[in-house]
Design a protein around this motif. Structure first.
Motif, PDB file in Angstrom:
ATOM      1  N   SER A  87      28.071 -24.412 -17.546  1.00 32.88           N
ATOM      2  CA  SER A  87      27.026 -25.573 -17.705  1.00 32.88           C
ATOM      3  C   SER A  87      27.217 -26.010 -19.208  1.00 32.88           C
ATOM      4  CB  SER A  87      25.753 -24.664 -17.244  1.00 32.88           C
ATOM      5  OG  SER A  87      25.440 -23.944 -18.335  1.00 32.88           O
ATOM      6  N   LEU A  88      27.660 -25.347 -19.955  1.00 30.31           N
ATOM      7  CA  LEU A  88      27.605 -25.861 -21.375  1.00 30.31           C
ATOM      8  C   LEU A  88      28.724 -27.012 -21.456  1.00 30.31           C
ATOM      9  CD1 LEU A  88      27.331 -22.438 -23.611  1.00 30.31           C
ATOM     10  CD2 LEU A  88      25.716 -24.567 -23.166  1.00 30.31           C
ATOM     11  N   TYR A  89      30.011 -26.621 -20.769  1.00 34.06           N
ATOM     12  CA  TYR A  89      30.884 -27.812 -20.836  1.00 34.06           C
ATOM     13  C   TYR A  89      30.518 -29.000 -19.984  1.00 34.06           C
ATOM     14  CZ  TYR A  89      35.319 -30.249 -20.522  1.00 34.06           C
ATOM     15  OH  TYR A  89      36.084 -30.916 -20.519  1.00 34.06           O
ATOM     16  N   LEU A  90      29.782 -28.895 -18.950  1.00 31.36           N
ATOM     17  CA  LEU A  90      29.195 -29.799 -18.224  1.00 31.36           C
ATOM     18  C   LEU A  90      28.349 -30.466 -19.189  1.00 31.36           C
ATOM     19  CD1 LEU A  90      29.061 -31.719 -15.669  1.00 31.36           C
ATOM     20  CD2 LEU A  90      27.303 -30.063 -14.895  1.00 31.36           C
ATOM     21  N   LEU A  91      27.308 -29.936 -19.766  1.00 30.76           N
ATOM     22  CA  LEU A  91      26.471 -30.632 -20.771  1.00 30.76           C
ATOM     23  C   LEU A  91      27.355 -31.393 -21.623  1.00 30.76           C
ATOM     24  CD1 LEU A  91      23.917 -31.252 -21.892  1.00 30.76           C
ATOM     25  CD2 LEU A  91      23.991 -28.984 -23.117  1.00 30.76           C
ATOM     26  N   SER A  92      28.342 -30.796 -22.403  1.00 30.30           N
ATOM     27  CA  SER A  92      29.153 -31.552 -23.279  1.00 30.30           C
ATOM     28  C   SER A  92      29.738 -32.995 -22.859  1.00 30.30           C
ATOM     29  CB  SER A  92      30.303 -30.608 -23.831  1.00 30.30           C
ATOM     30  OG  SER A  92      29.700 -29.447 -24.526  1.00 30.30           O
ATOM     31  N   PHE A  93      30.284 -32.439 -21.580  1.00 30.15           N
ATOM     32  CA  PHE A  93      31.122 -33.891 -20.751  1.00 30.15           C
ATOM     33  C   PHE A  93      29.960 -34.928 -20.575  1.00 30.15           C
ATOM     34  CE2 PHE A  93      32.792 -35.885 -17.232  1.00 30.15           C
ATOM     35  CZ  PHE A  93      33.966 -36.687 -17.753  1.00 30.15           C
ATOM     36  N   LEU A  94      28.880 -34.532 -20.069  1.00 32.64           N
ATOM     37  CA  LEU A  94      27.672 -35.385 -19.588  1.00 32.64           C
ATOM     38  C   LEU A  94      27.198 -36.363 -21.003  1.00 32.64           C
ATOM     39  CD1 LEU A  94      25.436 -33.629 -17.135  1.00 32.64           C
ATOM     40  CD2 LEU A  94      26.887 -35.911 -16.538  1.00 32.64           C
ATOM     41  N   LEU A  95      27.185 -35.613 -22.188  1.00 30.39           N
ATOM     42  CA  LEU A  95      26.969 -36.303 -23.232  1.00 30.39           C
ATOM     43  C   LEU A  95      27.895 -37.131 -23.797  1.00 30.39           C
ATOM     44  CD1 LEU A  95      24.904 -33.186 -24.902  1.00 30.39           C
ATOM     45  CD2 LEU A  95      23.888 -35.197 -24.202  1.00 30.39           C
ATOM     46  N   THR A  96      29.030 -36.564 -24.051  1.00 28.60           N
ATOM     47  CA  THR A  96      30.053 -37.392 -24.549  1.00 28.60           C
ATOM     48  C   THR A  96      30.796 -38.378 -23.734  1.00 28.60           C
ATOM     49  OG1 THR A  96      31.726 -35.710 -24.233  1.00 28.60           O
ATOM     50  CG2 THR A  96      30.709 -35.444 -26.254  1.00 28.60           C
ATOM     51  N   ALA A  97      30.695 -38.260 -22.321  1.00 25.73           N
ATOM     52  CA  ALA A  97      31.671 -39.060 -21.357  1.00 25.73           C
ATOM     53  C   ALA A  97      32.917 -39.043 -21.848  1.00 25.73           C
ATOM     54  CB  ALA A  97      30.914 -40.403 -21.417  1.00 25.73           C
ATOM     55  N   ASP A  98      33.506 -38.054 -22.320  1.00 26.27           N
ATOM     56  CA  ASP A  98      34.948 -38.208 -22.889  1.00 26.27           C
ATOM     57  C   ASP A  98      35.436 -36.664 -22.839  1.00 26.27           C
ATOM     58  OD1 ASP A  98      37.021 -37.873 -25.192  1.00 26.27           O
ATOM     59  OD2 ASP A  98      37.165 -39.925 -24.520  1.00 26.27           O
ATOM     60  N   LEU A  99      36.539 -36.492 -21.987  1.00 25.51           N
ATOM     61  CA  LEU A  99      37.093 -35.069 -21.817  1.00 25.51           C
ATOM     62  C   LEU A  99      37.419 -34.481 -23.317  1.00 25.51           C
ATOM     63  CD1 LEU A  99      39.143 -35.424 -18.462  1.00 25.51           C
ATOM     64  CD2 LEU A  99      36.977 -34.535 -18.828  1.00 25.51           C
ATOM     65  N   ASP A 100      38.269 -35.288 -24.197  1.00 26.77           N
ATOM     66  CA  ASP A 100      38.451 -34.722 -25.313  1.00 26.77           C
ATOM     67  C   ASP A 100      37.400 -34.370 -26.221  1.00 26.77           C
ATOM     68  OD1 ASP A 100      41.237 -34.639 -24.513  1.00 26.77           O
ATOM     69  OD2 ASP A 100      41.572 -36.784 -25.301  1.00 26.77           O
ATOM     70  N   LYS A 101      36.560 -35.412 -26.282  1.00 26.24           N
ATOM     71  CA  LYS A 101      35.264 -35.216 -27.013  1.00 26.24           C
ATOM     72  C   LYS A 101      34.611 -34.020 -26.620  1.00 26.24           C
ATOM     73  CE  LYS A 101      34.687 -39.788 -28.902  1.00 26.24           C
ATOM     74  NZ  LYS A 101      33.944 -40.854 -28.961  1.00 26.24           N
TER      75      LYS A 101
ATOM     76  N   GLY B 263      28.124 -51.163  -7.507  1.00 28.40           N
ATOM     77  CA  GLY B 263      28.460 -50.487  -6.133  1.00 28.40           C
ATOM     78  C   GLY B 263      28.509 -49.167  -6.381  1.00 28.40           C
ATOM     79  N   GLU B 264      28.285 -48.323  -7.530  1.00 30.32           N
ATOM     80  CA  GLU B 264      28.406 -46.764  -7.665  1.00 30.32           C
ATOM     81  C   GLU B 264      27.488 -46.424  -6.971  1.00 30.32           C
ATOM     82  OE1 GLU B 264      28.897 -45.519 -11.839  1.00 30.32           O
ATOM     83  OE2 GLU B 264      29.004 -47.739 -12.549  1.00 30.32           O
ATOM     84  N   THR B 265      27.715 -44.961  -6.264  1.00 27.47           N
ATOM     85  CA  THR B 265      26.968 -44.392  -5.538  1.00 27.47           C
ATOM     86  C   THR B 265      26.999 -43.071  -6.018  1.00 27.47           C
ATOM     87  OG1 THR B 265      28.548 -43.988  -3.593  1.00 27.47           O
ATOM     88  CG2 THR B 265      27.097 -45.948  -3.476  1.00 27.47           C
ATOM     89  N   ASN B 266      27.779 -42.546  -6.681  1.00 26.98           N
ATOM     90  CA  ASN B 266      28.034 -41.372  -7.232  1.00 26.98           C
ATOM     91  C   ASN B 266      27.257 -41.148  -8.365  1.00 26.98           C
ATOM     92  OD1 ASN B 266      28.678 -38.954  -8.687  1.00 26.98           O
ATOM     93  ND2 ASN B 266      30.964 -39.187  -8.194  1.00 26.98           N
ATOM     94  N   LEU B 267      26.108 -40.398  -8.468  1.00 24.67           N
ATOM     95  CA  LEU B 267      25.205 -40.022  -9.561  1.00 24.67           C
ATOM     96  C   LEU B 267      25.848 -39.562 -10.850  1.00 24.67           C
ATOM     97  CD1 LEU B 267      22.211 -40.183 -10.661  1.00 24.67           C
ATOM     98  CD2 LEU B 267      21.823 -38.082  -9.785  1.00 24.67           C
TER      99      LEU B 267
ATOM    100  N   LEU C  14      27.509 -41.192 -16.478  1.00 23.20           N
ATOM    101  CA  LEU C  14      28.670 -41.378 -17.248  1.00 23.20           C
ATOM    102  C   LEU C  14      28.804 -43.014 -17.704  1.00 23.20           C
ATOM    103  CD1 LEU C  14      31.356 -39.017 -15.975  1.00 23.20           C
ATOM    104  CD2 LEU C  14      29.675 -38.689 -17.839  1.00 23.20           C
ATOM    105  N   GLY C  15      28.546 -43.715 -16.852  1.00 25.70           N
ATOM    106  CA  GLY C  15      28.341 -45.388 -17.043  1.00 25.70           C
ATOM    107  C   GLY C  15      27.315 -45.795 -17.730  1.00 25.70           C
ATOM    108  N   LEU C  16      26.359 -44.977 -18.227  1.00 27.89           N
ATOM    109  CA  LEU C  16      25.345 -45.406 -18.872  1.00 27.89           C
ATOM    110  C   LEU C  16      25.720 -45.559 -20.438  1.00 27.89           C
ATOM    111  CD1 LEU C  16      22.508 -42.955 -18.045  1.00 27.89           C
ATOM    112  CD2 LEU C  16      22.543 -45.509 -17.505  1.00 27.89           C
ATOM    113  N   GLY C  17      25.320 -46.506 -21.073  1.00 29.10           N
ATOM    114  CA  GLY C  17      25.433 -46.561 -22.677  1.00 29.10           C
ATOM    115  C   GLY C  17      25.382 -45.403 -23.467  1.00 29.10           C
ATOM    116  N   ALA C  18      25.881 -45.003 -24.420  1.00 24.34           N
ATOM    117  CA  ALA C  18      25.908 -43.681 -25.069  1.00 24.34           C
ATOM    118  C   ALA C  18      24.482 -43.208 -25.279  1.00 24.34           C
ATOM    119  CB  ALA C  18      26.759 -43.776 -26.160  1.00 24.34           C
ATOM    120  N   PHE C  19      23.469 -44.046 -26.013  1.00 22.39           N
ATOM    121  CA  PHE C  19      22.248 -43.653 -26.444  1.00 22.39           C
ATOM    122  C   PHE C  19      21.400 -43.514 -25.079  1.00 22.39           C
ATOM    123  CE2 PHE C  19      17.861 -44.573 -27.776  1.00 22.39           C
ATOM    124  CZ  PHE C  19      17.725 -43.496 -28.730  1.00 22.39           C
TER     125      PHE C  19
END
Length: 183
Positions: free
Chosen positions: A31-45, A106-110, A115-120
């Motif tokens: 869950s912590l890694y998922l949180l990191s990924f949802l926030l950064t939207a980048d695997l390396d970050k 046409g995105e249907t995957n939440l 991840l497609g939202l702007g960073a802020f």
């Protein structure tokens, strides 16, 4: 002979040891890694955020055991903010085309839509909606006004709703049309 009175109460909330913290962090690793990924939207970050956040949590063993999980999540939030530096978009950057773009994609995957939202907007959405941080906490961590947080959350929710909308007009289009009609 009377028994000695204990000096400390074993029922009191203990401070976590290094092992306790590590156990909590490994239990929450996904869950912590998922949180990191949802926030950064980048695997390396996300990896950088997660690893540095885990290291920082391990160094901060002064919190109560019950607070360790919340402290770990907050540390991930702070690290992701440092790495991504999200900032509110200017009001004049917002347009009907941005709303329509979310619906037209046409995105249907939440998950992909988040991840497609702007960073802020993504940071505000994840922090306030998914992590249930208060507007004050969000504005403090993101170094912006409460108004910026409220607007970004509304835009994020609208854009996410538009990702599921099959109509030609975005979900929030009625507000713009109504405002133009009344003007």
């Amino acid at each position: 002979m009377p028994e000695p009175t204990p000096i400390f109460d074993e029922r009191a909330t203990p401070y976590p040891t290094c092992v306790d913290c590590w156990n909590i962090l490994t239990d929450e690793m996904h869950s912590l890694y998922l949180l990191s990924f949802l926030l950064t939207a980048d695997l390396d970050k996300a990896e950088q955020c997660f690893v540095s956040g885990m290291g920082e949590c391990e160094e901060e063993i002064g919190v109560f055991m019950a607070w360790t999980q919340a402290q770990a999540r907050r540390t991930i939030l702070k690290r992701a903010i440092r790495i991504s530096r999200p900032a509110p978009e200017r009001a004049d950057d917002f347009s009907f085309a941005l709303l329509k773009g979310a619906a037209a994609s046409g995105e249907t995957n939440l998950f992909d839509a988040i991840l497609g939202l702007g960073a802020f907007e993504r940071f505000v959405y994840v922090m306030s909606v998914l992590e249930k941080q208060s507007d004050d906490d969000c504005s403090t961590l993101l170094r912006c006004s409460r108004r910026d947080v409220i607007i970004a959350r509304a835009l994020a929710l609208e854009r996410l709703a538009n990702a599921y909308n099959t109509c030609d007009q975005p979900v929030g289009a009625w507000r713009i049309m109504f405002a133009n009609h009344c003007a």
